[in-house]
Design an enzyme around this catalytic site. Structure first.
Site, short mmCIF file in Angstrom:
data_model
loop_
_atom_site.label_atom_id
_atom_site.label_comp_id
_atom_site.label_asym_id
_atom_site.label_seq_id
_atom_site.Cartn_x
_atom_site.Cartn_y
_atom_site.Cartn_z
N ASN A 7 0.86 -1.18 0.00
CA ASN A 7 0.00 0.00 0.00
C ASN A 7 0.91 1.24 0.00
OD1 ASN A 7 -1.82 2.02 0.45
ND2 ASN A 7 -2.75 1.09 2.27
N LYS A 14 3.49 0.79 2.94
CA LYS A 14 3.23 -0.32 3.88
C LYS A 14 3.34 -1.63 3.12
CE LYS A 14 -0.20 2.17 6.51
NZ LYS A 14 -1.58 2.52 6.34
N ARG A 88 -2.37 -1.94 -3.63
CA ARG A 88 -3.66 -1.33 -3.35
C ARG A 88 -3.79 -0.04 -4.15
NH1 ARG A 88 -5.43 2.46 1.53
NH2 ARG A 88 -7.61 2.52 1.01
N HIS A 177 -13.18 1.74 0.30
CA HIS A 177 -13.08 0.66 1.30
C HIS A 177 -13.62 -0.67 0.76
CE1 HIS A 177 -13.61 3.79 4.77
NE2 HIS A 177 -12.32 3.61 4.51
N ARG A 236 -13.50 14.18 8.25
CA ARG A 236 -14.32 14.48 7.06
C ARG A 236 -15.78 14.66 7.49
NH1 ARG A 236 -12.45 9.30 4.11
NH2 ARG A 236 -10.25 9.73 3.85
N GLY A 326 -11.13 0.38 12.91
CA GLY A 326 -10.78 0.86 14.25
C GLY A 326 -11.94 1.03 15.22
N GLU A 379 -7.60 -6.07 4.85
CA GLU A 379 -7.49 -5.69 3.45
C GLU A 379 -6.23 -6.28 2.82
OE1 GLU A 379 -8.27 -1.78 5.17
OE2 GLU A 379 -9.17 -1.23 3.26
P1 ADP Z 1 -7.84 4.19 9.23
O1 ADP Z 1 -9.06 4.65 8.47
O2 ADP Z 1 -6.81 5.26 9.39
O3 ADP Z 1 -7.31 2.86 8.78
P2 ADP Z 1 -8.54 2.80 11.66
O4 ADP Z 1 -9.36 1.72 11.08
O5 ADP Z 1 -7.23 2.47 12.26
O6 ADP Z 1 -8.40 4.02 10.68
O7 ADP Z 1 -9.45 3.52 12.78
C1 ADP Z 1 -9.04 4.62 13.49
C2 ADP Z 1 -10.14 4.94 14.51
O8 ADP Z 1 -10.32 3.78 15.31
C3 ADP Z 1 -9.79 6.07 15.45
O9 ADP Z 1 -10.91 6.91 15.62
C4 ADP Z 1 -9.48 5.35 16.75
O10 ADP Z 1 -9.86 6.11 17.85
C5 ADP Z 1 -10.30 4.12 16.65
N1 ADP Z 1 -9.68 3.06 17.45
C6 ADP Z 1 -8.57 2.38 17.17
N2 ADP Z 1 -8.23 1.54 18.20
C7 ADP Z 1 -9.16 1.74 19.13
C8 ADP Z 1 -9.38 1.20 20.42
N3 ADP Z 1 -8.57 0.29 20.93
N4 ADP Z 1 -10.46 1.65 21.09
C9 ADP Z 1 -11.32 2.56 20.55
N5 ADP Z 1 -11.15 3.09 19.33
C10 ADP Z 1 -10.10 2.69 18.64
#
Ligand code: ADP
Length: 393
Positions: A7, A14, A88, A177, A236, A326, A379
């Protein structure tokens, strides 16, 4: 057989290397601040994470170091062991409805589509070329974030704008996504032992999108022409009244670039809370009595509920709602708030089961009319799978 999943961003790269078809991760890492002062990289191997500083002027420097590290960790003893590299690609528009083996024509098309993803597609091309130069024998495959959404009907993907905008400027819904939504839908099919499922997948991360899937095909998705549509995200705004944009450009003398930055980088959780784009900080703010954090959390939850409800009707009911990324994987209270807002559909959360993070769990009660799952996304493995399937061919 070894396959790399890559990626490439404008200043990052990555990677994850798999033994296929076992899908075993052998080594992974990320190169950061490429072309910027203070570049470094981290490697994850055998559960250990090592960070190293390095001069990374170009992506090619990163690929060279990556190759050196693969030898140093004895992951490979010959470059020929790497049979495939999956890249990706953020925007494939309506030109790619599946992953493809990369040739000059594919690169040219990805480049042509750069106007639709100015930060991402050019970076991906730089990554493709760097790997092609240094690992030339591996089959290179492009895996698009948009291709899973190519099954949407025209009445779904078209905006009610002048039709020439669609014909001349490619203005339509593409979604994003897709690789994640596809992974979750296929994983659910495995869990449930059947493909004829109606599923609503909520990919809630920094970026967020909700997708309606029937028989493993996308019917609709909340992201649009760009990833800035649909639910509220970290920074966003998601769906807004389009007329706010010219209005604010006039009121505050903003240029197109200014407004683009504001709706993409200064809105969402960050814009309303004034605290952070990270949901953990917003959660912390709520605990400390910050009213705007509480407000944006309510807005975030409301918007996800709206999309699930909309797709529930579109799909004529749903077998399952899946949470991923996340917030979807870790946001215990957010998941509960969303599902509690859907009680009218006969959805019942199992609070004990829902008290989990980053694990595949059924979080609804047996009496719930719709099954609700947490399914951690992957992914990278989807990219490796698509790449492997072309090598097999
Ligand atoms: P990206 O779109 O950058 O790949 P991620 O899927 O890593 O994003 O998601 C990031 C979001 O997930 C952030 O808002 C973060 O607060 C939340 N998040 C990640 N780990 C945790 C956790 N352990 N508890 C609560 N929220 C989390």
């Amino acid at each position: 057989m070894k396959v790399l999943s890559v990626n490439a961003g404008s200043s990052s790269l990555k990677f994850q290397m798999y033994e296929m078809p076992e899908e075993k991760v052998l080594i992974s890492g990320v190169f950061e601040r490429i072309g910027i002062d203070g570049s470094f990289y981290t490697i994850k191997y055998n559960g250990e994470k090592i960070k190293k500083e390095a001069t990374l002027t170009t992506h090619k420097d990163a690929v060279k170091i990556l190759i050196d590290e693969l030898f140093a960790y004895n992951v490979i003893s010959d470059l020929n062991e790497i049979k495939g590299i999956g890249h990706r690609i953020v925007q494939g528009a309506d030109r790619f409805d599946k992953s493809v083996v990369i040739d000059d024509q594919v690169i040219a098309t990805i480049d042509e589509l750069s106007a639709l993803a100015p930060l991402h597609n050019p970076a991906a091309i730089i990554g493709i070329k760097a790997f092609k130069e240094l690992i030339s024998d591996a089959v290179a495959v492009a895996v698009f974030d948009t291709s899973f959404h190519q099954t949407m009907a025209k009445e779904t993907y078209l905006y009610a704008l002048p039709y020439e905008w669609y014909e001349k400027y490619q203005v339509r819904k593409y979604g994003a996504h897709g690789t994640s939504h596809k992974y979750v839908a296929y994983r659910l099919a495995e869990i449930e032992g059947r493909n004829d499922l109606k599923v609503i997948v909520c990919h809630l991360g920094n970026g967020g999108s909700v997708t309606a899937i029937k028989d493993l095909k996308c019917v609709d998705t909340s992201m649009g022409f760009t990833p800035n549509a649909g639910v509220i995200m970290g920074s966003r705004c998601g769906d807004i009244d389009a007329s706010i944009i010219p209005y604010m450009m006039k009121q505050a003398s903003l240029t197109p670039d200014d407004i683009d930055t504001i709706i993409n980088k200064k809105s969402g959780l960050l814009g309303v809370s004034g605290v952070s784009s990270d949901s953990r900080d917003v959660e912390e703010g709520i605990k400390n009595g910050n009213e705007r954090c509480a407000l944006v959390q309510k807005m975030f939850v409301r918007r996800v509920i709206d999309y699930i409800a909309r797709y529930y009707v579109l799909l004529n009911g749903a077998d399952a709602i899946c949470f991923t990324a996340g917030i979807g994987e870790n946001g215990i209270s957010t998941r509960k708030e969303i599902l509690d807002g859907l009680k009218v559909l006969g959805i019942e959360v199992d609070e004990e089961a829902n008290n989990c993070r980053g694990k595949e769990v059924l979080i609804s009660k047996p009496t719930s009319k719709v099954k609700c799952y947490v399914i951690p996304t992957d992914e990278e493995v989807m990219i490796a799978r698509d790449t492997y399937s072309y090598i097999e061919k």
